[in-house]
Design an enzyme around this catalytic site. Structure first.
Site, PDB file in Angstrom:
ATOM      1  CE  LYS A   1       8.650  16.611   7.681  1.00 14.24           C
ATOM      2  NZ  LYS A   1       7.803  16.858   6.523  1.00 14.24           N
TER       3      LYS A   1
ATOM      4  CB  ALA B   1      -2.204   6.146   5.354  1.00 16.82           C
TER       5      ALA B   1
HETATM    6  P1  NAP Z   1       5.977   7.662   5.054  1.00 21.87           P
HETATM    7  O1  NAP Z   1       5.640   8.276   6.374  1.00 21.87           O
HETATM    8  O2  NAP Z   1       6.942   6.521   4.968  1.00 21.87           O
HETATM    9  O3  NAP Z   1       4.573   7.219   4.391  1.00 21.87           O
HETATM   10  C1  NAP Z   1       4.461   6.494   3.215  1.00 21.87           C
HETATM   11  C2  NAP Z   1       3.306   5.509   3.380  1.00 21.87           C
HETATM   12  O4  NAP Z   1       3.096   4.841   2.147  1.00 21.87           O
HETATM   13  C3  NAP Z   1       3.627   4.454   4.441  1.00 21.87           C
HETATM   14  O5  NAP Z   1       2.517   4.269   5.284  1.00 21.87           O
HETATM   15  C4  NAP Z   1       3.871   3.221   3.582  1.00 21.87           C
HETATM   16  O6  NAP Z   1       3.591   2.019   4.239  1.00 21.87           O
HETATM   17  C5  NAP Z   1       2.902   3.457   2.435  1.00 21.87           C
HETATM   18  N1  NAP Z   1       3.202   2.647   1.277  1.00 21.87           N
HETATM   19  C6  NAP Z   1       4.398   2.163   0.843  1.00 21.87           C
HETATM   20  N2  NAP Z   1       4.231   1.427  -0.261  1.00 21.87           N
HETATM   21  C7  NAP Z   1       2.904   1.437  -0.557  1.00 21.87           C
HETATM   22  C8  NAP Z   1       2.118   0.846  -1.570  1.00 21.87           C
HETATM   23  N3  NAP Z   1       2.656   0.075  -2.515  1.00 21.87           N
HETATM   24  N4  NAP Z   1       0.788   1.059  -1.562  1.00 21.87           N
HETATM   25  C9  NAP Z   1       0.225   1.800  -0.576  1.00 21.87           C
HETATM   26  N5  NAP Z   1       0.901   2.356   0.421  1.00 21.87           N
HETATM   27  C10 NAP Z   1       2.238   2.201   0.439  1.00 21.87           C
HETATM   28  O7  NAP Z   1       6.524   8.770   4.059  1.00 21.87           O
HETATM   29  P2  NAP Z   1       6.071  10.308   3.979  1.00 21.87           P
HETATM   30  O8  NAP Z   1       6.979  11.135   4.780  1.00 21.87           O
HETATM   31  O9  NAP Z   1       4.620  10.363   4.217  1.00 21.87           O
HETATM   32  O10 NAP Z   1       6.409  10.605   2.449  1.00 21.87           O
HETATM   33  C11 NAP Z   1       5.681   9.995   1.384  1.00 21.87           C
HETATM   34  C12 NAP Z   1       6.216  10.518   0.048  1.00 21.87           C
HETATM   35  O11 NAP Z   1       5.961  11.920  -0.050  1.00 21.87           O
HETATM   36  C13 NAP Z   1       7.721  10.363  -0.106  1.00 21.87           C
HETATM   37  O12 NAP Z   1       8.008  10.078  -1.439  1.00 21.87           O
HETATM   38  C14 NAP Z   1       8.257  11.724   0.280  1.00 21.87           C
HETATM   39  O13 NAP Z   1       9.508  11.992  -0.288  1.00 21.87           O
HETATM   40  C15 NAP Z   1       7.165  12.614  -0.307  1.00 21.87           C
HETATM   41  N6  NAP Z   1       7.081  13.917   0.353  1.00 21.87           N
HETATM   42  C16 NAP Z   1       7.177  15.026  -0.432  1.00 21.87           C
HETATM   43  C17 NAP Z   1       7.080  16.273   0.141  1.00 21.87           C
HETATM   44  C18 NAP Z   1       7.177  17.487  -0.731  1.00 21.87           C
HETATM   45  O14 NAP Z   1       7.442  18.577  -0.205  1.00 21.87           O
HETATM   46  N7  NAP Z   1       6.966  17.372  -2.016  1.00 21.87           N
HETATM   47  C19 NAP Z   1       6.881  16.403   1.526  1.00 21.87           C
HETATM   48  C20 NAP Z   1       6.778  15.251   2.298  1.00 21.87           C
HETATM   49  C21 NAP Z   1       6.875  14.006   1.693  1.00 21.87           C
HETATM   50  P3  NAP Z   1       4.823   1.258   4.982  1.00 21.87           P
HETATM   51  O15 NAP Z   1       5.363   2.216   5.999  1.00 21.87           O
HETATM   52  O16 NAP Z   1       4.159   0.062   5.549  1.00 21.87           O
HETATM   53  O17 NAP Z   1       5.843   0.965   3.911  1.00 21.87           O
END
Ligand code: NAP
Length: 299
Positions: A69, A134
């Site tokens: 992305k 975040a």
């Molecule tokens: P990402 O870029 O990996 O962001 C996730 C964030 O959460 C990272 O900064 C991560 O830190 C942090 N994190 C992990 N464990 C944590 C904890 N215990 N407490 C607090 N923060 C924590 O992922 P993303 O793309 O944003 O996606 C996040 C979630 O949303 C995923 O489950 C994804 O499948 C979902 N999503 C859904 C849709 C939808 O259409 N429904 C769209 C996009 C995303 P670290 O990197 O340090 O681990």
């Protein structure tokens, strides 16, 4: 002779578990458009060549998912007129359209989440909101909430630099907007919030713990988990048990798809087609075997 279908698709790596083809192909069929939406699993070292070959391959439009992305912006100037407003705002692309040989870049995660939230919980206007995580999705979510004039956002990530980055981005785009980063989940003060959003991947794996305790929930809180597979995370099960409003992320996936489809076909998607797309997603989720329920989300 039948005409060759228009080609659309999803690029990412890996994308075996994507539900987008089912959703878009169901919409094309119902709309009577001769088009096919495919998966393009592109390795990182092949990305640049793939993007340069879209015209040659006859591809008319693409969705972009993890891990590309932000990466696709390495091949286009951020301020280019071919980047939409939202792409410039959050520096992430999830939709590309190819029109008259020109690639145009969009972000439909922002309007998609906006429509999804309104459908489930109404506008974020004047709401106090806590966000867990975040990363990329959180950035789009925070942008929508600020755009909808939420009253306040508190954000927590295990990596504080990431939550501070979102705070900086939002304050830059919406000066004086009340957003702050906190050091732990207790400091999110969920008891004082109206909306809790899980934007971490915690909840996708069966042995993931629940980040929130039952005591933190209350009747004025709505819980929105961005995860859609499994459909009920431990967090959502807790919200269900507490009999408070809650939603998984399926309708966010749906509406980012609807917004992308509107760009692909250059017109509004009618309500009945949205329902066809929703049903296609539900069917896909139901097809996933129970053992495979976890950690299989790739759109
Ligand atoms: P990402 O870029 O990996 O962001 C996730 C964030 O959460 C990272 O900064 C991560 O830190 C942090 N994190 C992990 N464990 C944590 C904890 N215990 N407490 C607090 N923060 C924590 O992922 P993303 O793309 O944003 O996606 C996040 C979630 O949303 C995923 O489950 C994804 O499948 C979902 N999503 C859904 C849709 C939808 O259409 N429904 C769209 C996009 C995303 P670290 O990197 O340090 O681990």
């Amino acid at each position: 002779m039948a005409k060759t279908p228009l080609i659309f698709g999803l690029i990412g790596f890996p994308i075996k578990h994507s539900f987008s083809p089912a959703m878009h192909n169901a919409a094309f069929k119902k709309l009577g458009i001769n088009a096919e939406y495919k998966r393009f699993e592109v390795k990182p070292e092949e990305l640049e060549d793939f993007l340069h070959s879209l015209r040659e391959k006859g591809i008319c439009g693409l969705n972009v998912t993890i891990p590309y992305k932000e990466k696709v912006l390495e091949f286009v100037e951020l301020e280019s007129k071919n980047n939409s407003f939202y792409v410039k705002q959050i520096k992430a692309v999830n939709t590309i359209i190819i029109r008259d040989g020109i690639l145009k870049y969009f972000n439909t995660d922002i309007p998609g989440f906006g429509r999804a939230l309104v459908e489930k919980n109404g506008s974020a206007k004047d709401k106090r909101i806590a966000i867990l995580g975040a990363g990329g999705a959180s950035r789009a979510v925070a942008f929508v909430l600020a755009e909808h004039k939420a009253k306040e956002i508190a954000i927590y990530d295990i990596d504080k630099t990431k939550s501070l980055n979102i705070v900086e981005l939002i304050r830059d785009r919406f000066p004086d907007f009340p957003i702050h980063s906190v050091d732990n989940i207790e400091d999110l003060k969920i008891k004082e919030k109206n909306l809790l959003i899980n934007a971490t991947p915690i909840g996708m794996k069966p042995d993931d713990r629940c980040l929130i305790t039952e005591e933190m929930l209350h009747k004025n809180l709505f819980v929105y988990d961005l995860i859609y597979n499994p459909p009920e995370t431990k967090l959502l099960a807790l919200a269900n048990k507490a009999k408070i409003g809650h939603s998984n992320g399926l309708n966010m996936l749906l509406y980012q798809g609807v917004c992308s489809l509107e760009l692909f076909i250059d017109r509004k998607v009618p309500f009945e087609i949205i329902e066809v797309m929703r049903q296609a997603l539900i069917n896909e989720i139901n097809k996933v075997k129970l053992d495979d329920r976890f950690h299989k989300q790739g759109d």
